[in-house]
Design a protein around this motif. Structure first.
Motif, PDB file in Angstrom:
ATOM      1  N   PRO A  17      46.945  34.305  36.130  1.00  0.00           N
ATOM      2  CA  PRO A  17      47.332  33.015  35.557  1.00  0.00           C
ATOM      3  C   PRO A  17      46.190  32.267  34.882  1.00  0.00           C
ATOM      4  CG  PRO A  17      48.042  33.181  37.845  1.00  0.00           C
ATOM      5  CD  PRO A  17      47.183  34.362  37.570  1.00  0.00           C
ATOM      6  N   THR A  18      44.956  32.569  35.238  1.00  0.00           N
ATOM      7  CA  THR A  18      43.816  31.836  34.690  1.00  0.00           C
ATOM      8  C   THR A  18      43.257  32.493  33.442  1.00  0.00           C
ATOM      9  OG1 THR A  18      43.269  31.026  36.890  1.00  0.00           O
ATOM     10  CG2 THR A  18      41.548  30.888  35.231  1.00  0.00           C
ATOM     11  N   CYS A  19      42.847  33.756  33.552  1.00  0.00           N
ATOM     12  CA  CYS A  19      42.172  34.414  32.423  1.00  0.00           C
ATOM     13  C   CYS A  19      43.096  35.294  31.593  1.00  0.00           C
ATOM     14  CB  CYS A  19      40.991  35.232  32.927  1.00  0.00           C
ATOM     15  SG  CYS A  19      41.479  36.738  33.812  1.00  0.00           S
ATOM     16  N   LYS A  20      44.320  35.488  32.071  1.00  0.00           N
ATOM     17  CA  LYS A  20      45.332  36.317  31.396  1.00  0.00           C
ATOM     18  C   LYS A  20      44.977  37.797  31.374  1.00  0.00           C
ATOM     19  CE  LYS A  20      47.451  32.509  30.370  1.00  0.00           C
ATOM     20  NZ  LYS A  20      47.881  31.825  31.546  1.00  0.00           N
ATOM     21  N   GLY A  21      44.013  38.204  32.188  1.00  0.00           N
ATOM     22  CA  GLY A  21      43.655  39.608  32.302  1.00  0.00           C
ATOM     23  C   GLY A  21      44.527  40.297  33.337  1.00  0.00           C
ATOM     24  N   PRO A  22      44.372  41.602  33.504  1.00  0.00           N
ATOM     25  CA  PRO A  22      45.168  42.331  34.502  1.00  0.00           C
ATOM     26  C   PRO A  22      44.707  42.000  35.921  1.00  0.00           C
ATOM     27  CG  PRO A  22      43.583  43.792  33.468  1.00  0.00           C
ATOM     28  CD  PRO A  22      43.485  42.480  32.751  1.00  0.00           C
ATOM     29  N   SER A  23      45.664  41.910  36.816  1.00  0.00           N
ATOM     30  CA  SER A  23      45.375  41.611  38.216  1.00  0.00           C
ATOM     31  C   SER A  23      46.251  42.490  39.100  1.00  0.00           C
ATOM     32  CB  SER A  23      45.661  40.135  38.499  1.00  0.00           C
ATOM     33  OG  SER A  23      45.461  39.846  39.867  1.00  0.00           O
ATOM     34  N   VAL A  24      45.654  43.100  40.102  1.00  0.00           N
ATOM     35  CA  VAL A  24      46.404  43.950  41.037  1.00  0.00           C
ATOM     36  C   VAL A  24      47.124  43.044  42.022  1.00  0.00           C
ATOM     37  CG1 VAL A  24      46.236  45.729  42.800  1.00  0.00           C
ATOM     38  CG2 VAL A  24      44.741  45.814  40.797  1.00  0.00           C
ATOM     39  N   TYR A  25      48.446  43.159  42.061  1.00  0.00           N
ATOM     40  CA  TYR A  25      49.238  42.359  42.995  1.00  0.00           C
ATOM     41  C   TYR A  25      49.568  43.237  44.199  1.00  0.00           C
ATOM     42  CZ  TYR A  25      52.327  38.695  44.590  1.00  0.00           C
ATOM     43  OH  TYR A  25      52.895  37.680  45.314  1.00  0.00           O
ATOM     44  N   PHE A  31      42.765  37.834  46.344  1.00  0.00           N
ATOM     45  CA  PHE A  31      42.871  36.667  45.472  1.00  0.00           C
ATOM     46  C   PHE A  31      44.184  36.639  44.699  1.00  0.00           C
ATOM     47  CE2 PHE A  31      38.358  37.988  45.636  1.00  0.00           C
ATOM     48  CZ  PHE A  31      37.921  36.969  46.449  1.00  0.00           C
ATOM     49  N   ARG A  32      45.096  37.551  44.996  1.00  0.00           N
ATOM     50  CA  ARG A  32      46.332  37.634  44.219  1.00  0.00           C
ATOM     51  C   ARG A  32      47.079  36.314  44.209  1.00  0.00           C
ATOM     52  NH1 ARG A  32      47.613  40.481  48.993  1.00  0.00           N
ATOM     53  NH2 ARG A  32      49.429  39.639  50.010  1.00  0.00           N
ATOM     54  N   PRO A  33      47.664  35.906  43.134  1.00  0.00           N
ATOM     55  CA  PRO A  33      47.914  36.631  41.888  1.00  0.00           C
ATOM     56  C   PRO A  33      46.739  36.597  40.916  1.00  0.00           C
ATOM     57  CG  PRO A  33      48.864  34.468  41.680  1.00  0.00           C
ATOM     58  CD  PRO A  33      48.278  34.564  43.078  1.00  0.00           C
ATOM     59  N   PHE A  34      45.620  36.021  41.316  1.00  0.00           N
ATOM     60  CA  PHE A  34      44.449  35.963  40.448  1.00  0.00           C
ATOM     61  C   PHE A  34      43.694  37.281  40.514  1.00  0.00           C
ATOM     62  CE2 PHE A  34      45.401  31.748  42.087  1.00  0.00           C
ATOM     63  CZ  PHE A  34      45.661  31.079  40.897  1.00  0.00           C
ATOM     64  N   CYS A  35      42.897  37.540  39.487  1.00  0.00           N
ATOM     65  CA  CYS A  35      42.167  38.808  39.457  1.00  0.00           C
ATOM     66  C   CYS A  35      40.887  38.754  40.273  1.00  0.00           C
ATOM     67  CB  CYS A  35      41.864  39.200  38.016  1.00  0.00           C
ATOM     68  SG  CYS A  35      40.797  38.054  37.126  1.00  0.00           S
ATOM     69  N   CYS A  36      40.347  37.550  40.486  1.00  0.00           N
ATOM     70  CA  CYS A  36      39.077  37.454  41.206  1.00  0.00           C
ATOM     71  C   CYS A  36      38.924  36.050  41.807  1.00  0.00           C
ATOM     72  CB  CYS A  36      37.909  37.746  40.264  1.00  0.00           C
ATOM     73  SG  CYS A  36      37.787  36.589  38.892  1.00  0.00           S
ATOM     74  N   GLU A  37      37.888  35.899  42.605  1.00  0.00           N
ATOM     75  CA  GLU A  37      37.630  34.612  43.249  1.00  0.00           C
ATOM     76  C   GLU A  37      37.345  33.520  42.219  1.00  0.00           C
ATOM     77  OE1 GLU A  37      35.081  32.830  46.981  1.00  0.00           O
ATOM     78  OE2 GLU A  37      34.303  34.588  45.946  1.00  0.00           O
ATOM     79  N   ARG A  38      36.646  33.865  41.148  1.00  0.00           N
ATOM     80  CA  ARG A  38      36.323  32.879  40.111  1.00  0.00           C
ATOM     81  C   ARG A  38      37.601  32.274  39.520  1.00  0.00           C
ATOM     82  NH1 ARG A  38      36.205  33.326  34.647  1.00  0.00           N
ATOM     83  NH2 ARG A  38      34.963  31.784  33.554  1.00  0.00           N
ATOM     84  N   CYS A  39      38.568  33.110  39.156  1.00  0.00           N
ATOM     85  CA  CYS A  39      39.819  32.606  38.580  1.00  0.00           C
ATOM     86  C   CYS A  39      40.588  31.766  39.600  1.00  0.00           C
ATOM     87  CB  CYS A  39      40.672  33.761  38.069  1.00  0.00           C
ATOM     88  SG  CYS A  39      40.058  34.467  36.519  1.00  0.00           S
TER      89      CYS A  39
END
Length: 71
Positions: A17-25, A31-39
């Motif tokens: 939702p933040t960077c619009k990159g791929p994220s493993v759900y 951190f799902r649905p985010f790709c990383c802690e930063r997002c």
């Protein structure tokens, strides 16, 4: 008979939702649905600074706001 163990399901890939990159759900991505802690932290910061709000109509200044019994 098939003695091989079944293959694990392929993890679902969603859009961060933040960077619009791929994220493993999957449970492996804490951190799902985010790709990383930063997002995740960027999104949390947006909530904390009230960047995400619902629009609301403010009552006119000459009208009583709230429960009239408490006025």
């Amino acid at each position: 008979m098939n003695s091989e163990p079944p293959e694990p399901p392929t993890p679902k890939i969603v859009v961060c939702p933040t960077c619009k990159g791929p994220s493993v759900y999957a449970p492996s991505n804490r951190f799902r649905p985010f790709c990383c802690e930063r997002c995740k932290n960027i999104d949390l910061g947006a909530w904390a600074s009230e960047d995400f709000r619902m629009p609301a109509d403010a009552p006119p200044d000459d009208e009583v706001f709230g429960d009239a019994r408490l006025q």
